[in-house]
Design an enzyme around this catalytic site. Structure first.
Site, short mmCIF file in Angstrom:
data_model
loop_
_atom_site.label_atom_id
_atom_site.label_comp_id
_atom_site.label_asym_id
_atom_site.label_seq_id
_atom_site.Cartn_x
_atom_site.Cartn_y
_atom_site.Cartn_z
N GLY A 108 -13.78 29.72 -5.86
CA GLY A 108 -13.65 28.75 -6.96
C GLY A 108 -14.75 27.71 -6.98
O GLY A 108 -14.67 26.74 -7.74
N TYR A 130 -20.51 24.47 -7.09
CA TYR A 130 -20.64 23.49 -6.00
C TYR A 130 -21.41 24.09 -4.82
O TYR A 130 -22.29 23.45 -4.24
CB TYR A 130 -19.23 23.06 -5.59
CG TYR A 130 -19.15 21.96 -4.56
CD1 TYR A 130 -19.42 20.63 -4.92
CD2 TYR A 130 -18.75 22.22 -3.25
CE1 TYR A 130 -19.31 19.61 -3.98
CE2 TYR A 130 -18.63 21.21 -2.32
CZ TYR A 130 -18.91 19.91 -2.69
OH TYR A 130 -18.80 18.90 -1.76
#
Ligand code: NAD
Length: 250
Positions: free
Chosen positions: A154, A158
């Protein structure tokens, strides 16, 4: 408390967040004057932190800016230099997460995380580097993440941004190694802040089970590594990643 950073001026981005506050306090306790940058926190929260900070005898000023924008980041650096005369230590700490599996991630979620977590590092570093080169001194420290080293479900946006900070760190370290400037990164594991507060408890419990030390980090445990790299005496350490992750990635 010491005076190893007595003559130093530090700019910490995201200084009103969890890790940023701890970094600011650690640097100030060694005598540095602080540019405390923030964006997302309400102004009253940032001002209350400044009051708490200066009441301890620390020298500091508060700056609001969106460091994901080149102009704003440049102006932020200019304002700090105008107020304090220079910047010796830059800590690129501001960061966000927008977690989605790749299948569900929108271009906006990708671009936003890359802008805040990665482009800000380029913008702020670019804005300080000229005067650091002129004076032949500087400490630039980026806050990467264990997620940039080992990945995480997920978090393609990032992880990409945090891995890129490591490449950026090494390249800039080479460019500045002969100029009295060191460039390093700290890669925390899971730290108790608002950012990890967004993760559902059952997922967090599962993550903690995988951490060899058996718990999450306190923000101060990350700040200790930043302080070490910010020290003048750490002049032979450059282009490195200091892992503060409880053994989660070795
Ligand atoms: P936090 O949410 O408490 O603080 C993040 C800070 O970034 C806030 O102060 C916020 O004002 C600032 N910010 C957000 N968007 C911004 C923008 N566009 N411009 C300027 N500032 C902006 O989170 P934290 O956990 O203290 O995170 C600090 C850094 O540490 C981040 O880079 C994060 O990715 C990194 N990190 C955190 C963890 C963790 O477990 N908490 C682990 C590894 C790395």
């Amino acid at each position: 408390m010491g005076d190893s950073l007595k003559e130093r001026v530090a700019l910490v981005t995201g200084a009103v967040g969890g890790i940023g506050r701890a970094i600011a306090v650690h640097l100030a306790q060694e005598g540095a004057a602080l540019g405390l940058h923030y964006l997302v926190e309400p102004d009253e929260v940032a001002k209350a932190f400044l009051t708490e900070f200066t009441q301890q005898g620390f020298r500091a000023k508060l700056y609001k800016a969106d460091v994901s924008k080149f102009e704003d980041a440049t102006q932020l650096v200019e304002r700090v230099i105008k107020d304090f005369g220079r910047i010796d230590i830059l800590v690129n700490n501001a960061g966000i997460t927008m977690d989605r599996t790749l299948k569900n991630m929108t271009p906006d979620q990708w671009e936003k995380v890359i802008a805040v977590d990665l482009s800000s590092v380029f913008y702020c570093s670019k804005a300080v580097i000229g005067q650091m080169l002129e004076r032949g001194y500087g400490r630039i420290i980026g806050i990467s993440s264990v997620v940039g080293q080992k990945g995480n479900i997920g978090q393609t946006n990032y992880a990409a941004a945090k891995a890129a900070i490591i490449g950026f760190t090494k390249a800039l370290a080479l460019e500045t190694a002969k100029k009295g400037i060191t460039v390093n990164a700290v890669a925390p594991g899971f730290v108790k802040t608002a950012m990890t507060g967004q993760i559902p408890k059952e997922i967090l419990d599962k993550i903690v089970e995988t951490i060899p030390v058996g718990r999450m980090a306190e923000p101060g445990e990350v700040a200790r590594a930043v302080l070490f790299l910010a020290d003048e005496k750490s002049s032979y350490i450059t282009g490195q990643v200091v892992n503060v992750n409880g053994g989660l990635y070795m």
